[in-house]
Design a protein around this motif. Structure first.
Motif, short mmCIF file in Angstrom:
data_model
loop_
_atom_site.label_atom_id
_atom_site.label_comp_id
_atom_site.label_asym_id
_atom_site.label_seq_id
_atom_site.Cartn_x
_atom_site.Cartn_y
_atom_site.Cartn_z
N ARG A 74 -0.26 -4.23 12.03
CA ARG A 74 0.91 -3.76 12.77
C ARG A 74 1.94 -3.28 11.75
O ARG A 74 1.93 -3.70 10.58
CB ARG A 74 1.47 -4.87 13.66
CG ARG A 74 2.22 -5.97 12.97
CD ARG A 74 2.49 -7.14 13.91
NE ARG A 74 1.33 -8.02 13.98
CZ ARG A 74 1.17 -8.97 14.90
NH1 ARG A 74 2.10 -9.17 15.83
NH2 ARG A 74 0.10 -9.72 14.90
N GLU A 75 2.84 -2.41 12.19
CA GLU A 75 3.84 -1.88 11.28
C GLU A 75 4.72 -3.01 10.76
O GLU A 75 4.97 -4.00 11.44
CB GLU A 75 4.69 -0.80 11.96
CG GLU A 75 5.55 -1.31 13.10
CD GLU A 75 6.36 -0.20 13.74
OE1 GLU A 75 6.71 0.75 13.04
OE2 GLU A 75 6.64 -0.30 14.96
N HIS A 76 5.21 -2.83 9.53
CA HIS A 76 6.03 -3.86 8.92
C HIS A 76 7.43 -3.85 9.53
O HIS A 76 8.08 -2.81 9.64
CB HIS A 76 6.14 -3.61 7.42
CG HIS A 76 7.06 -4.57 6.71
ND1 HIS A 76 6.84 -5.92 6.69
CD2 HIS A 76 8.21 -4.35 6.03
CE1 HIS A 76 7.81 -6.51 6.00
NE2 HIS A 76 8.65 -5.59 5.59
N SER A 96 5.91 -3.25 18.59
CA SER A 96 5.18 -3.15 17.33
C SER A 96 4.08 -2.11 17.47
O SER A 96 3.25 -2.19 18.39
CB SER A 96 4.54 -4.49 16.95
OG SER A 96 5.51 -5.46 16.65
N ARG A 97 4.09 -1.16 16.56
CA ARG A 97 2.98 -0.23 16.49
C ARG A 97 1.86 -0.87 15.66
O ARG A 97 2.12 -1.67 14.75
CB ARG A 97 3.41 1.09 15.83
CG ARG A 97 4.50 1.81 16.60
CD ARG A 97 4.94 3.07 15.84
NE ARG A 97 3.85 4.00 15.68
CZ ARG A 97 3.51 4.92 16.59
NH1 ARG A 97 4.19 5.02 17.72
NH2 ARG A 97 2.51 5.75 16.37
N VAL A 109 -7.77 -10.09 10.45
CA VAL A 109 -6.77 -10.68 11.35
C VAL A 109 -5.39 -10.31 10.84
O VAL A 109 -5.07 -10.54 9.67
CB VAL A 109 -6.91 -12.22 11.42
CG1 VAL A 109 -5.88 -12.80 12.39
CG2 VAL A 109 -8.32 -12.62 11.84
N ASP A 110 -4.60 -9.71 11.72
CA ASP A 110 -3.21 -9.39 11.38
C ASP A 110 -2.30 -10.41 12.05
O ASP A 110 -2.40 -10.65 13.27
CB ASP A 110 -2.86 -7.98 11.86
CG ASP A 110 -1.42 -7.62 11.56
OD1 ASP A 110 -1.17 -7.13 10.44
OD2 ASP A 110 -0.54 -7.86 12.42
N TRP A 111 -1.42 -11.01 11.26
CA TRP A 111 -0.54 -12.07 11.74
C TRP A 111 0.90 -11.58 11.88
O TRP A 111 1.34 -10.72 11.11
CB TRP A 111 -0.56 -13.25 10.77
CG TRP A 111 -1.84 -14.01 10.79
CD1 TRP A 111 -3.02 -13.64 10.23
CD2 TRP A 111 -2.06 -15.29 11.40
NE1 TRP A 111 -3.99 -14.60 10.45
CE2 TRP A 111 -3.41 -15.63 11.17
CE3 TRP A 111 -1.25 -16.17 12.12
CZ2 TRP A 111 -3.97 -16.81 11.63
CZ3 TRP A 111 -1.81 -17.37 12.56
CH2 TRP A 111 -3.15 -17.68 12.33
N PRO A 112 1.65 -12.17 12.81
CA PRO A 112 3.08 -11.87 12.84
C PRO A 112 3.75 -12.42 11.57
O PRO A 112 3.39 -13.50 11.11
CB PRO A 112 3.57 -12.60 14.09
CG PRO A 112 2.56 -13.64 14.38
CD PRO A 112 1.25 -13.12 13.86
N GLN A 113 4.65 -11.64 11.02
CA GLN A 113 5.32 -12.02 9.79
C GLN A 113 6.79 -12.38 10.09
O GLN A 113 7.39 -11.81 10.99
CB GLN A 113 5.27 -10.86 8.79
CG GLN A 113 3.87 -10.35 8.47
CD GLN A 113 3.10 -11.26 7.55
OE1 GLN A 113 3.68 -12.01 6.77
NE2 GLN A 113 1.77 -11.23 7.67
N ASP A 153 0.81 -1.22 0.00
CA ASP A 153 0.00 0.00 0.00
C ASP A 153 0.84 1.27 0.00
O ASP A 153 0.37 2.33 -0.41
CB ASP A 153 -0.97 0.00 1.18
CG ASP A 153 -0.25 0.04 2.52
OD1 ASP A 153 0.70 -0.74 2.69
OD2 ASP A 153 -0.64 0.83 3.38
N THR A 154 2.10 1.19 0.42
CA THR A 154 2.96 2.37 0.41
C THR A 154 3.50 2.67 -0.98
O THR A 154 4.11 3.73 -1.20
CB THR A 154 4.15 2.20 1.37
OG1 THR A 154 5.05 1.21 0.85
CG2 THR A 154 3.68 1.80 2.76
N LEU A 155 3.28 1.77 -1.92
CA LEU A 155 3.85 1.90 -3.26
C LEU A 155 2.83 2.43 -4.28
O LEU A 155 3.16 2.60 -5.44
CB LEU A 155 4.36 0.54 -3.75
CG LEU A 155 5.34 -0.20 -2.84
CD1 LEU A 155 5.66 -1.57 -3.41
CD2 LEU A 155 6.62 0.61 -2.65
N GLY A 156 1.61 2.68 -3.85
CA GLY A 156 0.55 3.02 -4.80
C GLY A 156 0.51 4.48 -5.20
O GLY A 156 1.27 5.32 -4.71
#
Length: 842
Positions: A658-660, A674-675, A756-760, A515-518
């Motif tokens: 959460r922030e990448h 993590s923010r 749902v946000d997962w840890p990466q 989404d930061t690349l759009g």
């Protein structure tokens, strides 16, 4: 007399021009590959390596022949031979006399054959198709001064007005078709309605509209003629008027409609279609009639300066529309194989997936009428490219004239469709100009000078096409290219539309930051995945070839460097696999995650002064059974990404992220903290009240690791974004174990959205032992899957089956949140499913 139509669909034979044997043609429309297959002279080119066995067809010329009886023809009547499409270099002979030359696949033809059919005996019609591949190379060689550069296929393709994907693309085979690819018929008439054009003017207050219908006539016998116009809606006539036909052979009427029922894209209102009928009379006898369905609506492309640059979004009937959708390629390499029913099923899938816009890509075709009719009836907006793709096109005088005829023909054919909201000059030709450093001075406003540069096609995109659109469909917006923005570099994120390929192609960025690349409107982006195993079973014949890196599988993936790119995204994010079924599933998980991260973030930006006006993924569909960026495979089976997009495009959607943390740059060191953020996106026209819950759940135990956050009585912003939490922080020293952030949104007593946000990355997680529980309850017409889990489950996928429809799929399941999936068409069949860490059967 009334117009008489005699189809010429049967009784045809064909042969290689250099051969003696004629073979029967089952029916036309057809192309030569279909007819060779029907005569067992060609194996299915979609299977195995058969595409290579079919290459000889590409370099041949072909002849089609039929005989017919002269139709009954009253004195003074005209007989016309009508071709709706010839692919591509065609010479038509009637009883041995040449009556037509055609060199443009996209144009229909009408030939007066009255004098040629004076005899009442049997007549022979013959169509010879010269080899388009060899003719293209001849044309290229005749102009060595032109810079024949571009992406995909043989650059000789740029010299020929034929579907460009036939030369092979990075998702499709090299199959050069030839044949009578659209309908052919005889028409007998003394007068006919050559064109009927309904035009609408909707008042600014939407309470009245004017409908002007213009009928263009072709009269052979002198009148007097009268045109009767009838306006109807829902099967009821609401207005009618008879108008004498003037000498200029046109007739026009304007109806005033009070309180018109507007046409809307699906999800925003009804898809009401009005009908205008024109009946041509001579001395009170009906000689012809025509009708068109159309919608009353206003559609605008809003481009205005703002804090982000210049906006690019669509507004329909005063409502701003976030255009989440897909790009469309031709649905088959053998075009006559696409039925009206198949077209409709594709558009029905879009509607079921909450996609509101389809982009008809510029390397294919101007689609069949049934495609646009389905979009009209089901409420899918159409972004229509003109057929120029990925190249530096020449502009000989004959080429410019052919392009002008093509454009007039197709704009006149399509202009009544309310679904079409924009015409666009080309696909990525300005990117070719940039990559090859061709001359482009935006400040030069002298069209004739553009023809003298090494980028002469600018003349087509910035003069010829906009002039045709302005004359023949003046209410439809025209955009010079995709991507394009006011003459700036095509990757400029502040203006126009952009194709964002730095995920997968380019710099191969992490999909988690998509989404930061759009830009202002993301009209192309994508991630490859394998199709379903049933589709692979179709084109992989030998069981020993069913492993992830087999020769035949690589052959069915036409993308340059696909091995490295697939491997990169898989190894960065998931535990790798060697068995094919798991490998297929893992590629689909990556594709689904990529689409989710892009769509979710860009939709959120819609609420920030329309920072992002839409997202059209590459691509919805395939033209053959293959490995590609499609989110639905050739056999109309949705991949997990289809459902990921569907959830993000929910009318009211909740998002948590959460922030990448770039683990590769950090050498796999975990973050100290993590923010995270929580928000709601809405496409509703009005504010609604909602309640949101955010839980923090251990991946390993399924237990809450801290108290949930609950926000009641949230006023959800209409048609925008409501930020709930923008500065959340989790300290990983106090909460060291991996956990998911699970959000649910209620409106009233109903859960309307989840995220749902997962840890990466997933590869660091142990996702076995999920304690998943699925109960299957079969009803008379539907089956229900009741799903619970003791531990968080990632990407639960139920296997797609022919004739079976799932209300949801590729789901994340968390403890304490039962989900129910409705299944249609399952009957007594078992349900095969898998998730990260396990596969099983119900």
């Amino acid at each position: 007399m009334s117009l008489i139509t005699q189809p010429l669909s049967t009784g045809w034979f064909f042969k290689d021009r250099d051969a003696d044997t004629w073979l029967p043609v089952p029916s036309v429309p057809s192309v030569v590959q279909q007819d060779l297959i029907a005569n067992q002279k060609l194996e299915d080119p979609f299977v195995g390596f058969n595409e290579l066995k079919a290459r000889w067809v590409n370099e041949k010329s072909w002849v089609y022949r039929t005989t017919f009886q002269k139709p009954a023809t009253p004195a003074g009547a005209t007989i016309a031979l009508v071709f709706d499409g010839l692919d591509t270099f065609a010479t038509v002979k009637l009883d041995g006399q040449i009556i037509l030359h055609s060199d443009n696949m996209f144009i229909g033809h009408r030939v007066d054959v009255t004098t040629s059919l004076e005899a009442d005996s049997e007549h022979t019609l013959e169509v010879e198709f010269d080899c388009a591949l060899l003719r293209a190379r001849e044309l290229r060689n005749q102009d060595p001064g032109h810079k024949w550069v571009g992406f995909n296929g043989d650059m000789a393709r740029l010299a020929v007005r034929k579907a460009q994907y036939h030369w092979g693309w990075d998702w499709g085979p090299f199959l050069m078709t030839a044949g009578i690819w659209r309908a052919v018929r005889l028409e007998v008439y003394t007068a006919r309605i050559a064109d009927l054009w309904p035009q609408t003017q909707l008042a600014a207050h939407y309470q009245t509209a004017e409908v002007t219908a213009v009928a263009t006539l072709d009269t052979v016998v002198d009148g007097p003629y009268t045109a009767r116009f009838s306006l109807g809606v829902g099967g009821h006539e609401i207005a009618a008027q008879e108008i004498p036909v003037q000498e200029e052979k046109t007739s026009q009427v304007t109806f005033r409609v009070n309180h018109p029922v507007l046409w809307w894209p699906h999800g925003y209102g009804e898809q009401t279609l009005y009908e205008i009928t024109a009946t041509l009379l001579c001395n009170d006898e009906v000689v012809d009639h025509a009708y068109k369905k159309f919608g009353i609506r206003n559609a605008e492309l809003i481009q205005r300066p703002d804090k982000h640059g210049k906006s690019f979004f669509f507004r329909v009937n005063g409502m701003d529309i976030f255009c989440g959708g897909s790009c469309w390629i031709p649905a088959d390499s053998l075009l006559p194989a696409i039925s009206a029913e198949r077209y409709r099923k594709w558009i029905e899938l879009m509607v079921a997936g909450r996609q509101v816009m389809i982009r008809v890509w510029g390397g294919g075709i101007y689609e069949d009428d049934s495609f646009y009719e389905a979009c009209d009836e089901l409420g899918v907006l159409v972004w229509q490219d003109f057929m120029f793709g990925c190249g530096n096109y020449p502009t000989w005088p004959a080429m410019l004239e052919s392009v002008r005829q093509e454009t007039v023909y197709n704009v006149r054919r399509l202009r009544h469709h309310p679904s079409i909201v924009i015409y666009v000059g080309n696909n990525e030709d300005y990117q070719v100009q940039e990559s090859e450093r061709l001359t482009y001075n935006y400040e030069d406003k002298t069209p004739d000078s553009w023809l003298q540069t090494d980028f002469p096609a600018r003349y087509i995109y910035e003069k010829l096409l906009p002039e045709v659109v302005a004359e023949h469909s003046p209410s439809t917006f025209y955009h010079p290219g995709s991507p394009w923005g006011d003459g700036k570099i095509s990757s400029d994120p502040t203006v126009g539309d952009m194709h964002q390929w730095n995920v997968w192609h380019g710099t191969q960025e992490k999909y988690q930051i998509f989404d930061t690349l759009g830009g202002r409107f993301n009209s192309e982006f994508g991630m490859e995945s394998f199709p379903h195993m049933s589709t692979i079973d179709y084109f992989v014949e030998n069981p020993e070839d069913k492993y992830p890196q087999s020769h035949v599988l690589d052959f069915h993936n036409k993308a340059d460097g696909h091995e490295r790119r697939l491997a990169t995204y898989l190894v960065e994010n998931l535990r790798t696999a060697t068995d094919l079924e798991t490998y297929v599933y893992l590629t689909q998980v990556v594709q689904a995650e990529t689409m989710m991260f892009g769509y979710r973030g860009w939709r959120r930006q819609w609420g920030d002064e329309r920072h992002c006006g839409g997202a059209l993924l590459w691509q919805l569909n395939d033209c053959w059974p293959t490995i590609s960026w499609a989110i639905v495979d050739y056999f109309l089976k949705p991949k997990p990404a289809y459902y990921a997009v569907k959830r993000v495009l929910n009318p009211i959607a909740v998002g948590v992220r959460r922030e990448h943390h770039d683990w590769s740059v950090a050498h796999a060191q975990p973050p100290r903290a993590s923010r995270y953020e929580l928000w709601i996106s809405s496409s509703r026209a009005h504010t609604v009240q909602g309640r949101v819950e955010l839980r923090f759940l251990s991946v390993n135990t399924g237990q809450d690791i801290r108290r949930p956050i609950v926000r009641d009585d949230i006023a959800i912003t209409a048609n925008g974004t409501t930020n709930i939490i923008t500065d959340g922080v989790i300290d990983h020293f106090s909460v060291p174990e991996p956990h998911v952030l699970a959000a649910r949104l209620w409106v009233g007593n109903q859960i309307v959205a989840r995220d749902v946000d997962w840890p990466q990355p997933f590869k660091y997680l142990n996702l076995t032992g999920r304690k998943l529980d699925i109960q299957l309850r079969r009803g008379l017409s539907e089956t229900f899957l009741i799903i619970n889990a003791r531990n968080p489950v990632k990407c639960l996928v139920f296997e797609e089956q022919d004739g079976v429809q799932f209300s949801d799929n590729a789901m994340d399941i968390v403890p304490g949140d039962e989900q129910i999936v409705t299944v249609k068409g399952l009957g007594e069949q078992p349900v095969k499913y898998r998730h990260l860490g396990k596969n099983s059967v119900l």
